[in-house]
Design a protein around this motif. Sequence first.
Motif, PDB file in Angstrom:
ATOM      1  N   SER A  71       0.825  -1.211   0.000  1.00  0.00           N
ATOM      2  CA  SER A  71       0.000   0.000   0.000  1.00  0.00           C
ATOM      3  C   SER A  71       0.860   1.261   0.000  1.00  0.00           C
ATOM      4  O   SER A  71       0.495   2.280  -0.598  1.00  0.00           O
ATOM      5  CB  SER A  71      -0.950  -0.006   1.203  1.00  0.00           C
ATOM      6  OG  SER A  71      -0.216   0.047   2.424  1.00  0.00           O
ATOM      7  N   ASN A  72       2.020   1.168   0.651  1.00  0.00           N
ATOM      8  CA  ASN A  72       2.946   2.307   0.614  1.00  0.00           C
ATOM      9  C   ASN A  72       3.498   2.512  -0.801  1.00  0.00           C
ATOM     10  O   ASN A  72       3.632   3.646  -1.272  1.00  0.00           O
ATOM     11  CB  ASN A  72       4.093   2.082   1.593  1.00  0.00           C
ATOM     12  CG  ASN A  72       5.072   3.238   1.591  1.00  0.00           C
ATOM     13  OD1 ASN A  72       4.737   4.355   1.969  1.00  0.00           O
ATOM     14  ND2 ASN A  72       6.289   2.979   1.126  1.00  0.00           N
ATOM     15  N   ASN A  73       3.787   1.423  -1.501  1.00  0.00           N
ATOM     16  CA  ASN A  73       4.224   1.541  -2.896  1.00  0.00           C
ATOM     17  C   ASN A  73       3.151   2.217  -3.739  1.00  0.00           C
ATOM     18  O   ASN A  73       3.443   3.118  -4.543  1.00  0.00           O
ATOM     19  CB  ASN A  73       4.529   0.164  -3.477  1.00  0.00           C
ATOM     20  CG  ASN A  73       5.801  -0.448  -2.915  1.00  0.00           C
ATOM     21  OD1 ASN A  73       6.626   0.257  -2.328  1.00  0.00           O
ATOM     22  ND2 ASN A  73       5.957  -1.745  -3.078  1.00  0.00           N
ATOM     23  N   ILE A  74       1.917   1.778  -3.575  1.00  0.00           N
ATOM     24  CA  ILE A  74       0.828   2.343  -4.366  1.00  0.00           C
ATOM     25  C   ILE A  74       0.616   3.810  -4.016  1.00  0.00           C
ATOM     26  O   ILE A  74       0.340   4.635  -4.894  1.00  0.00           O
ATOM     27  CB  ILE A  74      -0.466   1.518  -4.140  1.00  0.00           C
ATOM     28  CG1 ILE A  74      -0.271   0.102  -4.701  1.00  0.00           C
ATOM     29  CG2 ILE A  74      -1.662   2.194  -4.787  1.00  0.00           C
ATOM     30  CD1 ILE A  74      -1.396  -0.862  -4.362  1.00  0.00           C
ATOM     31  N   ALA A  75       0.778   4.153  -2.745  1.00  0.00           N
ATOM     32  CA  ALA A  75       0.631   5.551  -2.331  1.00  0.00           C
ATOM     33  C   ALA A  75       1.679   6.436  -2.996  1.00  0.00           C
ATOM     34  O   ALA A  75       1.439   7.619  -3.260  1.00  0.00           O
ATOM     35  CB  ALA A  75       0.733   5.667  -0.811  1.00  0.00           C
ATOM     36  N   ASN A  76       2.857   5.875  -3.301  1.00  0.00           N
ATOM     37  CA  ASN A  76       3.956   6.648  -3.903  1.00  0.00           C
ATOM     38  C   ASN A  76       4.101   6.386  -5.401  1.00  0.00           C
ATOM     39  O   ASN A  76       5.172   6.598  -5.964  1.00  0.00           O
ATOM     40  CB  ASN A  76       5.271   6.300  -3.200  1.00  0.00           C
ATOM     41  CG  ASN A  76       5.386   6.927  -1.834  1.00  0.00           C
ATOM     42  OD1 ASN A  76       5.726   8.101  -1.713  1.00  0.00           O
ATOM     43  ND2 ASN A  76       5.089   6.136  -0.804  1.00  0.00           N
ATOM     44  N   ILE A  77       3.021   5.959  -6.034  1.00  0.00           N
ATOM     45  CA  ILE A  77       3.116   5.608  -7.449  1.00  0.00           C
ATOM     46  C   ILE A  77       3.443   6.808  -8.321  1.00  0.00           C
ATOM     47  O   ILE A  77       3.966   6.669  -9.419  1.00  0.00           O
ATOM     48  CB  ILE A  77       1.802   4.922  -7.903  1.00  0.00           C
ATOM     49  CG1 ILE A  77       2.049   4.188  -9.236  1.00  0.00           C
ATOM     50  CG2 ILE A  77       0.661   5.935  -8.009  1.00  0.00           C
ATOM     51  CD1 ILE A  77       0.933   3.237  -9.606  1.00  0.00           C
ATOM     52  N   ASN A  78       3.180   8.034  -7.849  1.00  0.00           N
ATOM     53  CA  ASN A  78       3.495   9.250  -8.609  1.00  0.00           C
ATOM     54  C   ASN A  78       4.588  10.085  -7.931  1.00  0.00           C
ATOM     55  O   ASN A  78       4.749  11.265  -8.237  1.00  0.00           O
ATOM     56  CB  ASN A  78       2.244  10.103  -8.795  1.00  0.00           C
ATOM     57  CG  ASN A  78       1.279   9.493  -9.786  1.00  0.00           C
ATOM     58  OD1 ASN A  78       1.679   9.056 -10.855  1.00  0.00           O
ATOM     59  ND2 ASN A  78      -0.005   9.437  -9.424  1.00  0.00           N
ATOM     60  N   THR A  79       5.330   9.485  -7.028  1.00  0.00           N
ATOM     61  CA  THR A  79       6.433  10.182  -6.364  1.00  0.00           C
ATOM     62  C   THR A  79       7.682  10.093  -7.235  1.00  0.00           C
ATOM     63  O   THR A  79       8.123   8.987  -7.581  1.00  0.00           O
ATOM     64  CB  THR A  79       6.721   9.567  -4.987  1.00  0.00           C
ATOM     65  OG1 THR A  79       5.544   9.653  -4.186  1.00  0.00           O
ATOM     66  CG2 THR A  79       7.863  10.304  -4.299  1.00  0.00           C
ATOM     67  N   VAL A  80       8.250  11.244  -7.608  1.00  0.00           N
ATOM     68  CA  VAL A  80       9.409  11.273  -8.498  1.00  0.00           C
ATOM     69  C   VAL A  80      10.594  10.556  -7.850  1.00  0.00           C
ATOM     70  O   VAL A  80      10.946  10.830  -6.708  1.00  0.00           O
ATOM     71  CB  VAL A  80       9.800  12.726  -8.840  1.00  0.00           C
ATOM     72  CG1 VAL A  80      11.096  12.755  -9.649  1.00  0.00           C
ATOM     73  CG2 VAL A  80       8.680  13.403  -9.600  1.00  0.00           C
TER      74      VAL A  80
ATOM     75  N   SER B 169       8.278   7.149 -10.362  1.00  0.00           N
ATOM     76  CA  SER B 169       8.331   6.016  -9.443  1.00  0.00           C
ATOM     77  C   SER B 169       8.478   4.722 -10.227  1.00  0.00           C
ATOM     78  O   SER B 169       7.930   4.568 -11.323  1.00  0.00           O
ATOM     79  CB  SER B 169       7.058   5.986  -8.603  1.00  0.00           C
ATOM     80  OG  SER B 169       6.947   4.766  -7.911  1.00  0.00           O
ATOM     81  N   ASN B 170       9.227   3.774  -9.677  1.00  0.00           N
ATOM     82  CA  ASN B 170       9.386   2.489 -10.369  1.00  0.00           C
ATOM     83  C   ASN B 170       8.360   1.456  -9.899  1.00  0.00           C
ATOM     84  O   ASN B 170       8.530   0.253 -10.107  1.00  0.00           O
ATOM     85  CB  ASN B 170      10.806   1.959 -10.208  1.00  0.00           C
ATOM     86  CG  ASN B 170      11.126   1.522  -8.783  1.00  0.00           C
ATOM     87  OD1 ASN B 170      10.384   1.828  -7.856  1.00  0.00           O
ATOM     88  ND2 ASN B 170      12.236   0.822  -8.614  1.00  0.00           N
ATOM     89  N   VAL B 171       7.273   1.924  -9.260  1.00  0.00           N
ATOM     90  CA  VAL B 171       6.193   1.033  -8.831  1.00  0.00           C
ATOM     91  C   VAL B 171       5.428   0.546 -10.065  1.00  0.00           C
ATOM     92  O   VAL B 171       4.988   1.347 -10.893  1.00  0.00           O
ATOM     93  CB  VAL B 171       5.238   1.752  -7.860  1.00  0.00           C
ATOM     94  CG1 VAL B 171       4.048   0.858  -7.517  1.00  0.00           C
ATOM     95  CG2 VAL B 171       5.980   2.168  -6.603  1.00  0.00           C
ATOM     96  N   ASP B 172       5.277  -0.776 -10.174  1.00  0.00           N
ATOM     97  CA  ASP B 172       4.483  -1.382 -11.245  1.00  0.00           C
ATOM     98  C   ASP B 172       3.043  -1.480 -10.746  1.00  0.00           C
ATOM     99  O   ASP B 172       2.725  -2.307  -9.868  1.00  0.00           O
ATOM    100  CB  ASP B 172       5.045  -2.762 -11.580  1.00  0.00           C
ATOM    101  CG  ASP B 172       4.365  -3.399 -12.777  1.00  0.00           C
ATOM    102  OD1 ASP B 172       3.159  -3.165 -12.971  1.00  0.00           O
ATOM    103  OD2 ASP B 172       5.042  -4.146 -13.511  1.00  0.00           O
ATOM    104  N   ALA B 173       2.155  -0.627 -11.276  1.00  0.00           N
ATOM    105  CA  ALA B 173       0.793  -0.532 -10.756  1.00  0.00           C
ATOM    106  C   ALA B 173       0.054  -1.869 -10.868  1.00  0.00           C
ATOM    107  O   ALA B 173      -0.580  -2.332  -9.904  1.00  0.00           O
ATOM    108  CB  ALA B 173       0.031   0.557 -11.503  1.00  0.00           C
ATOM    109  N   GLY B 174       0.113  -2.512 -12.023  1.00  0.00           N
ATOM    110  CA  GLY B 174      -0.610  -3.764 -12.215  1.00  0.00           C
ATOM    111  C   GLY B 174      -0.118  -4.853 -11.283  1.00  0.00           C
ATOM    112  O   GLY B 174      -0.920  -5.568 -10.657  1.00  0.00           O
TER     113      GLY B 174
END
Length: 602
Positions: free
Chosen positions: A23-32, A562-567
Amino acid sequence: MNDTLLNAYSGIKTHQFGIDSLSNNIANINTVGYRANNPEFKSLFSAHLDSLGSSNITADDRNFGVRAGSNAISDKDGEYMPSDSDFNMAYQGSGWFIVGPNKNGTMEINKDGYKQAQENFYTRDGNFLRDADGYIVNAHGYYVYGIDLHKIKNGVLLAGNPDEEAKILKSGKLSTLYLPRDVQYQPVLTTKVNMSVNLNPKNHVRPAEQYLLDENGQLINDRFLNQDANALANDDNESLDLPVHRNLEIMIVKGDMAQDLVFKYGTGGVENNEFRTLGDLKKLLQSKAKLDLDVVKSRPGDVISPLLLQIKNPSDPEATLFIGGHMAEKLGWIANGMILKKNEGRDSVPIRIPFYSTTAEIYDKGGEKYLLKSDYFMTSTKDPLSPTPTEEKWDVESSILEMRDKTPITPKSVRQTISFDKAGKMHAQPVTLNFKGNPLTYSIDKSDDYSSSDEPYEDSRIIQISQDGKPKGLLQNMRIDDDGVIHLAFSNGAIETMGRVGIATFTNDQGLKKVGSNLFDIENATRNGRAAPLSGNPIIGWDRDDGKLKFGKIMHKYLESSNVDAGRSLTNLILMQRGYSMNAKAFTTGDDLVKEAINLKK
C-alpha cells in the motif's frame, strides 16, 4: 494453545506487513524517483518430528509460522518523463545523486573508502532547482553534491585551463554546486589567433597601385621588379594565363637595324629569352631590343592613379614597334608599326593584382572589440609546365584596426611572405603584432581544425578562425551532458565547463535505508567484530581515467518517475489480502478447537 493459533497469528501479522508495504508503494506511485519495496517472507522456525519413527525415509520436518524476511528495494528504473526546468535531471542506470544539508559540506570518495565532513544522503529524485544564493538544491533544500571547478568569483566566470579542469573532473572530491543567476563571462585578452584561408588568385583582384605605390605615390621598385608577370590581370579582371600562352612577340626597327624577337614566360633565364618577373622582362627588353619597361601612372599629377605597363624607346633614333602575342593581347599592348620617338612608349591597359583581404575580431583586456586585418597580394604563381619547381607566393600585410573608424592602432604593420608548395600546403611563419602593448601571435597557415589551401575550384574565403580572446558575455543557457558535466553557454559564444553532477553507486543497493523525503542513507552493521556499511562503501560513478560515467548516464531535463508497477502491485495486494483472510480463518478454526477441548472437560 495449539500450533494452529501460532501459525495463523504469525500469518496474519506477516501478511499485514506485506499489505502495508504494498500500500505504501501504491501511495507513492506518482512520487518522483521513488524506489518500491518488495516484501518477502520466510519460515519462523522448524523442528524434526522424532515421534514419527526413525524408519521413515523422509526428513519429517515441521515448520512453525512465518515472518517477514525482507523488504528489499526494487532496482528497476522508472519511466523517464521530459521536464522544462533547467536543473531537472534523471539518472539512467545503477547509481544515485548525492545531497547533503550543509552548504559548505564536502565528501571524498576514494578507491578504498570515503570521507565526509557531515552526513550525506542518496536519491534518485532529480527534481533540482536553484536557491536564492545560487546553489543547486532539491525540493527540501538539501544541497546537490558534485565537482565544482570554482570558476565563478563574485558573479564572474574566469576561464580556466582545460587540461587541469579535465583532471579535476575525474577526481572523487565532491562539494556543493554553485551557479548564480547573473553570472558573467570575464573578457579575455586575445594573445593568439590562428586562421585558415583558401586563396584563389582568379577570384578577387585589386588595382596594382594599391600594392606597387607607397603612401606618397612613389613606386616601390623592388615590388615592381619582383612581381611575377603571370600574377597580373587586366582592367577586365582577367588573369594573363601565361603558362598556357607564353609568347610575347617584339619586332623593332631602328634605322637600318631590324630585330624580330620572341620572349617566353618561363624559368630558363634571360640568356634563353625567358622571363618570369617584370624585372626579367625589363632586362630582356634592355639587352635584346634596346627598349625599356616601366610602370607609369595614367594620371601623372595624382598621388595615387591607375598604373600602366609601358614599353618605351629610351634613346635616339626613333623606333618602329610591333608587339604581339597573348600577353600583349590581354594587356592591350598590341602595336602594328607604332612610331616611338625618344622616351615615348606603348602603354598597356591599367593592371591589377590578385588580392584577398581577411578580418578577424579580437578583444582587449576590457572586452572591447578590434579588427585584425590582413591584405594578401599575389606576387608569384605556380607554373605546372616548368621543368623546375615553382611556388605560389603572396605578400601579406597585417595590422590591427579600430572597430568603428577602421584606423590602425598598431605602431607598424607587419609584412610576411607566404607560399604554397606543389601539394597545395601553405608555408607561413607566425608573426607577432603589438596589440595595445601586448604581444599577439598570428598564424595563417592553419586553424584548430583546418589547414589553409589554394584550391582553384573554391572562392577565396576564411575557412576558420581560432583565437583565445573573448568579449564580455552573459549566461544564456546551461547544458548537462550524458556524463553529468555541466556546460555554460554565454552570449559571446563562449562555452565553459562549470563542473559535474556527483554520482555514487554501491555494491549492494539493498543495504541502503530509507530516511524519508525520498532519501537513502548508509546503514552500518557489525560483522566479525567490525562495523561496515551493509551497502558497501560508495563508489564514484565515473571512470577515473577517461572521466566517463561507468554505470549509466545523466538525462538532462528529464525526471524519473516512481518504479512502482501498478498492475503487479494491485495483483500482489489482492494475494496478500487473500492470505490475510485465510490466516484469519485458520485462527478462528484453531480457536474453535480450543473451545471444544475445554467443553470436553466440563
